[in-house]
Write a protein that holds these residues in place. Structure first.
Motif, mmCIF file in Angstrom:
data_model
loop_
_atom_site.group_PDB
_atom_site.id
_atom_site.type_symbol
_atom_site.label_atom_id
_atom_site.label_comp_id
_atom_site.label_asym_id
_atom_site.label_seq_id
_atom_site.Cartn_x
_atom_site.Cartn_y
_atom_site.Cartn_z
ATOM 1 N N THR A 79 -23.470 -14.361 -43.918
ATOM 2 C CA THR A 79 -23.366 -15.774 -43.549
ATOM 3 C C THR A 79 -22.117 -15.950 -42.679
ATOM 4 O O THR A 79 -21.193 -15.133 -42.738
ATOM 5 C CB THR A 79 -23.243 -16.710 -44.783
ATOM 6 N N PRO A 80 -22.063 -17.018 -41.914
ATOM 7 C CA PRO A 80 -20.913 -17.243 -41.034
ATOM 8 C C PRO A 80 -19.748 -17.982 -41.704
ATOM 9 O O PRO A 80 -18.893 -18.531 -41.012
ATOM 10 C CB PRO A 80 -21.514 -18.085 -39.911
ATOM 11 N N LEU A 81 -19.695 -17.985 -43.020
ATOM 12 C CA LEU A 81 -18.672 -18.776 -43.720
ATOM 13 C C LEU A 81 -17.253 -18.444 -43.263
ATOM 14 O O LEU A 81 -16.462 -19.347 -42.977
ATOM 15 C CB LEU A 81 -18.801 -18.605 -45.234
ATOM 16 N N GLU A 82 -16.907 -17.172 -43.188
ATOM 17 C CA GLU A 82 -15.545 -16.793 -42.754
ATOM 18 C C GLU A 82 -15.264 -17.286 -41.340
ATOM 19 O O GLU A 82 -14.176 -17.764 -41.044
ATOM 20 C CB GLU A 82 -15.363 -15.278 -42.831
ATOM 21 N N GLN A 102 -27.360 -26.222 -48.855
ATOM 22 C CA GLN A 102 -27.868 -24.869 -48.618
ATOM 23 C C GLN A 102 -27.226 -24.205 -47.397
ATOM 24 O O GLN A 102 -27.441 -23.013 -47.177
ATOM 25 C CB GLN A 102 -29.389 -24.899 -48.399
ATOM 26 N N ILE A 103 -26.447 -24.929 -46.639
ATOM 27 C CA ILE A 103 -25.902 -24.412 -45.385
ATOM 28 C C ILE A 103 -24.505 -23.842 -45.612
ATOM 29 O O ILE A 103 -23.606 -24.545 -46.067
ATOM 30 C CB ILE A 103 -25.861 -25.524 -44.320
ATOM 31 N N ALA A 104 -24.359 -22.559 -45.264
ATOM 32 C CA ALA A 104 -23.057 -21.899 -45.389
ATOM 33 C C ALA A 104 -22.028 -22.639 -44.551
ATOM 34 O O ALA A 104 -22.249 -22.898 -43.372
ATOM 35 C CB ALA A 104 -23.160 -20.446 -44.937
ATOM 36 N N GLY A 105 -20.913 -23.001 -45.161
ATOM 37 C CA GLY A 105 -19.823 -23.665 -44.466
ATOM 38 C C GLY A 105 -19.901 -25.173 -44.429
ATOM 39 O O GLY A 105 -18.954 -25.830 -43.988
ATOM 40 N N ALA A 106 -21.003 -25.746 -44.902
ATOM 41 C CA ALA A 106 -21.163 -27.201 -44.817
ATOM 42 C C ALA A 106 -20.084 -27.939 -45.598
ATOM 43 O O ALA A 106 -19.464 -28.868 -45.072
ATOM 44 C CB ALA A 106 -22.549 -27.614 -45.302
ATOM 45 N N LYS A 107 -19.859 -27.541 -46.838
ATOM 46 C CA LYS A 107 -18.863 -28.280 -47.641
ATOM 47 C C LYS A 107 -17.456 -28.111 -47.067
ATOM 48 O O LYS A 107 -16.653 -29.046 -47.111
ATOM 49 C CB LYS A 107 -18.929 -27.887 -49.114
ATOM 50 N N GLU A 108 -17.184 -26.969 -46.458
ATOM 51 C CA GLU A 108 -15.862 -26.747 -45.855
ATOM 52 C C GLU A 108 -15.678 -27.623 -44.619
ATOM 53 O O GLU A 108 -14.609 -28.202 -44.412
ATOM 54 C CB GLU A 108 -15.692 -25.263 -45.491
ATOM 55 N N GLY A 114 -15.224 -33.014 -40.826
ATOM 56 C CA GLY A 114 -16.322 -32.827 -39.876
ATOM 57 C C GLY A 114 -17.641 -33.305 -40.448
ATOM 58 O O GLY A 114 -17.705 -33.896 -41.529
ATOM 59 N N ARG A 115 -18.706 -33.020 -39.709
ATOM 60 C CA ARG A 115 -20.031 -33.436 -40.161
ATOM 61 C C ARG A 115 -21.022 -32.298 -39.971
ATOM 62 O O ARG A 115 -20.776 -31.362 -39.221
ATOM 63 C CB ARG A 115 -20.479 -34.697 -39.447
#
Length: 137
Positions: A79-82, A102-108, A114-115
Motif C-alpha cells: 500500500t502507499p501508506l508510507e 478502506q483506503i490506505a492513508g485516508a485517515k492520515e 486534507g480530504r
C-alpha cells in the motif's frame, strides 16, 4: 500563492480509458497530481506472478508522459501508506467502490486537514479484462 497536491495510486499495468478518466478526475482536485505506482515486486505479491505485464520503469515513464500527471513515484510496499505520510497530500483520490475507511492513508490525510475523494470507475475497462480478451484470441 500556495499550491495543493493530489495523490492517487495504482498498478497502471496496461493503460486504458478507465485509467485516463481516473487520472483526469484526480488532476481536477488540486494544482499538482502525484501518482504512486506499485513496484514490480509489489504487483507480483498483489496480482500473482504473471503480472505486471509492463515493467515499473516503463509504467512510470508512460504515466509521467501524460500532461495531467506532474510526478510519478514507485513504491515497494503493498500500500502507499508510507508514501502518503511522506508527501502529506491535500487530497487523496481513489477510484473504485471503496469506502474511506478502506483506503490506505485516508485517515492520515484527513488528520492533516486534507480530504479524500472516491471517483467512480468506468465499467468495461480493466487490465484483467484486457488480458482475458488477449488470451481468447
Amino acid at each position: 500563492m500556495e499550491k495543493n497536491i493530489a495523490f492517487t495510486n495504482g498498478v497502471f499495468d496496461i493503460i486504458h480509458p478507465g485509467h485516463i478518466f481516473s487520472l483526469s478526475q484526480a488532476a481536477k482536485e488540486a494544482d499538482f497530481l502525484i501518482v504512486g505506482i506499485n513496484s514490480d515486486e509489489s504487483v507480483k505479491r498483489l496480482k500473482g506472478n504473471v503480472r505486471p505485464i509492463i515493467p515499473q520503469d516503463s509504467r512510470a515513464l508512460i504515466l509521467a508522459s501524460l500532461v495531467i500527471v506532474d510526478a510519478v513515484i514507485i513504491f515497494e510496499e503493498d500500500t502507499p501508506l508510507e508514501l502518503i505520510n511522506a508527501i502529506k497530500p491535500d487530497v487523496l483520490v481513489k477510484g473504485g467502490d471503496y469506502t474511506v475507511d478502506q483506503i490506505a492513508g485516508a485517515k492520515e490525510v484527513i488528520a492533516n486537514g486534507g480530504r479524500v475523494v472516491i471517483n467512480p470507475i468506468i465499467e468495461g475497462f480493466s487490465t484483467s479484462s484486457i488480458l482475458e480478451k488477449i488470451k481468447q484470441k
